[in-house]
Design an enzyme around this catalytic site. Structure first.
Site, short mmCIF file in Angstrom:
data_model
loop_
_atom_site.label_atom_id
_atom_site.label_comp_id
_atom_site.label_asym_id
_atom_site.label_seq_id
_atom_site.Cartn_x
_atom_site.Cartn_y
_atom_site.Cartn_z
N LYS A 220 0.92 -1.01 0.09
CA LYS A 220 -0.08 0.03 -0.09
C LYS A 220 0.70 1.19 0.07
O LYS A 220 1.85 1.38 0.75
CB LYS A 220 -1.01 0.10 1.17
CG LYS A 220 -1.87 -1.21 1.42
CD LYS A 220 -3.03 -1.10 0.09
CE LYS A 220 -4.14 -2.20 0.36
NZ LYS A 220 -5.20 -1.98 -0.58
N ASP A 248 -0.56 -0.02 -4.44
CA ASP A 248 -1.79 0.28 -4.59
C ASP A 248 -2.18 1.55 -3.78
O ASP A 248 -1.84 1.66 -2.46
CB ASP A 248 -2.49 -0.84 -3.76
CG ASP A 248 -4.21 -0.75 -3.91
OD1 ASP A 248 -4.66 0.53 -4.28
OD2 ASP A 248 -4.91 -1.37 -3.18
N GLU A 274 -2.49 0.59 -8.71
CA GLU A 274 -3.83 0.06 -8.42
C GLU A 274 -4.50 1.28 -7.77
O GLU A 274 -4.04 2.03 -6.89
CB GLU A 274 -3.81 -1.22 -7.61
CG GLU A 274 -5.30 -1.47 -7.19
CD GLU A 274 -5.44 -2.75 -6.44
OE1 GLU A 274 -6.40 -3.02 -5.86
OE2 GLU A 274 -4.32 -3.63 -6.36
N GLU A 303 -11.84 -2.47 -7.97
CA GLU A 303 -12.70 -2.85 -6.62
C GLU A 303 -13.93 -1.89 -6.15
O GLU A 303 -14.63 -2.21 -5.53
CB GLU A 303 -11.62 -3.00 -5.60
CG GLU A 303 -11.06 -1.69 -5.03
CD GLU A 303 -10.05 -1.92 -3.82
OE1 GLU A 303 -10.21 -1.77 -2.56
OE2 GLU A 303 -8.71 -2.31 -4.36
N ASP A 326 -14.50 -7.17 -8.79
CA ASP A 326 -14.87 -7.14 -7.25
C ASP A 326 -16.20 -8.15 -7.04
O ASP A 326 -17.36 -7.68 -7.94
CB ASP A 326 -15.06 -5.88 -6.60
CG ASP A 326 -15.27 -6.06 -5.01
OD1 ASP A 326 -14.34 -5.95 -4.30
OD2 ASP A 326 -16.18 -6.20 -4.60
N HIS A 353 -10.20 -8.59 -7.48
CA HIS A 353 -9.93 -7.88 -6.27
C HIS A 353 -10.43 -8.88 -5.00
O HIS A 353 -11.58 -9.36 -5.51
CB HIS A 353 -10.44 -6.38 -6.11
CG HIS A 353 -10.61 -5.87 -4.79
ND1 HIS A 353 -11.56 -5.66 -3.98
CD2 HIS A 353 -9.73 -5.63 -3.74
CE1 HIS A 353 -11.57 -5.27 -2.67
NE2 HIS A 353 -10.17 -5.06 -2.60
#
Length: 444
Positions: A220, A248, A274, A303, A326, A353
């Site tokens: 992340k 992400d 992402e 997502e 998702d 996701h």
């Protein structure tokens, strides 16, 4: 002719914020949660449909109200009528003249739709005695396509095209199914890179992941560029340069910010960035992709793409190189299948996701269906895995050799253990009552 007799909805929450599980640049203290649905019938066979939609804690009660507000469209209906015209029922659910106003086909009302539709697919698969992926794979192309509402996407994908795509891949399906049963579907791991983890925790989890055979890791980013550089550096230090890393940002940046930050992070060779910006900004994603693709960095999103229309625009604009369906953000399996088909038409790999509560349970079915029946390729395809909360499900996912082992039990793998439903109901479940007593959370 079985009739739906009841729909029960539960607010289930798990205190993941206590250890920063799931933390990212936008969601700093999530408590993984879900609006959970159980559908019962008068069939006398004891089968129930279990479905859910993922949330992050506060707000789950709003989703529950939406689920209950839609239940009148379901209770009293015959299953044969629903499954015999699933696209018609799906449209009735998403187009109810008064409820539609608070969507349409997006936000809370669509999350509620997903919980209900996922439960219906779980029940259908159980009635057929098959795991959901097998139900989809075995379904005649015309029957499967009849479950899709093509309104708003027929300019890029028609019913006839969808049927032809599925028929084209009939050859080799048995071999691909055998391959999946033997080897599983390839996965990557997110659990090592949550933003709230300490450096020691990240290192420990990277080493643990490598020891378990993982070769693809996601980290992340987005809160602070200098910290992103530091964290990407330490993860590369741990996993080496022969393994794959993704990053992400969870929608944290503006368009130009995304480009500037990723040019700085390009030295760490991420496969993709992402959710760099707003999940609704198709043209913004296209601008980012155009700038980053020469650096070997793809753009991934999905997502929080709210429906098939946003995906259509992303694909048309060239805004994504990895399509992250998702299982809950869109309106259940019907709509997800339409996006899988559109992605195949545009030649964009589907990389589902997952994480959260139950998402891994569900997307394993969707990824396997995509490979066996639609894409017939594993090139640049991988499914997310996060090692949290699976123990609460009756048929918990199984990972072996960094791949999803295909589920064999009938259904969508969404049925939770009764004790988990009992203990994690918010706010009266035993777990929450104890947390309130200990002062770790404030009672509502």
């Amino acid at each position: 002719m079985a009739t739906i007799t009841a729909l029960k909805a539960y607010d289930l929450r798990f205190p993941t914020s206590l250890e920063a599980h799931g933390s990212d640049a936008m969601h700093t203290d999530p408590d993984y949660s879900c609006g959970y649905v159980v559908i019962t019938t008068d069939a006398g066979d004891g089968l129930e449909g279990h479905g859910l939609t993922f949330t992050c804690g506060r707000g789950t009660e709003v989703v529950l109200v939406a689920i209950q507000s839609l239940s009148f469209l379901l209770v009293g209906k015959k299953l044969e009528d629903i499954y015999g015209n699933f696209s018609g029922f799906w449209r009735a659910l998403t187009s109810e003249s008064q409820m539609r106003w608070i969507g349409p086909e997006k936000g809370v009302i669509h999350l509620a739709t997903a919980a209900i539709v996922n439960a219906l697919w779980d029940l259908w698969a159980k009635r057929e005695g098959k795991p959901l992926w097998k139900l989809l794979v075995d379904m005649e192309p015309e029957k499967l396509v009849s479950c899709i509402d093509f309104r708003y996407i027929s300019d890029v994908l028609t019913k006839e095209e969808a049927v032809e795509m599925l028929k084209k891949n009939q050859e080799g399906k048995a071999d691909r199914e055998k391959e999946m049963l033997e080897k599983g579907y390839p996965a990557y791991i997110t659990s090592a890179g949550w933003l709230g983890y300490s450096e020691d925790e990240i290192r420990r989890r990277c080493r643990e992941g490598l020891a378990q055979g993982w070769t693809r890791f996601k980290v992340k980013v987005g809160a602070d560029l200098a910290d992103d550089v530091r964290r990407c550096g330490l993860i590369r230090e741990e996993i080496g340069w022969d393994n794959t890393m993704m990053v992400d940002a969870n929608q944290r940046w503006d368009v130009q910010e995304s480009i500037d930050h990723m040019k700085r992070l390009a030295e760490f060779k991420p496969l993709w960035i992402e959710e760099p910006t707003s999940p609704d900004d198709a043209l913004g994603h296209a601008t980012i992709a155009k700038a980053l693709n020469p650096l070997g960095i793809g753009v991934a999103t999905g997502e929080q793409c709210q429906n098939r229309v946003i995906f259509k625009q992303m694909l048309q604009a060239g805004g994504l190189q990895f399509c992250q369906i998702d299982s809950c953000r869109m309106g259940g399996v019907n709509e997800v299948v339409s996006v899988i088909l559109m992605a195949a038409k545009f030649g964009v790999p589907v990389c589902p996701h997952a994480g959260g509560v139950g998402l891994c349970q569900m997307v394993q079915h969707l990824a396997v269906f995509d490979y066996i029946s639609v894409s017939a390729s594993l090139d640049n395809r991988v499914c997310e895995f996060a090692d949290h909360l699976h123990e609460n499900f009756k048929e918990a996912i199984v990972i072996k050799n960094a791949s999803y082992v295909l589920p064999k039990a009938a259904g969508y793998s969404t049925e939770m253990k009764p004790e988990s439903i009992r203990d994690y109901q918010y706010p009266n479940g035993a777990v929450w009552q104890q947390l309130f007593k200990e002062g770790k959370f404030t009672a509502p």
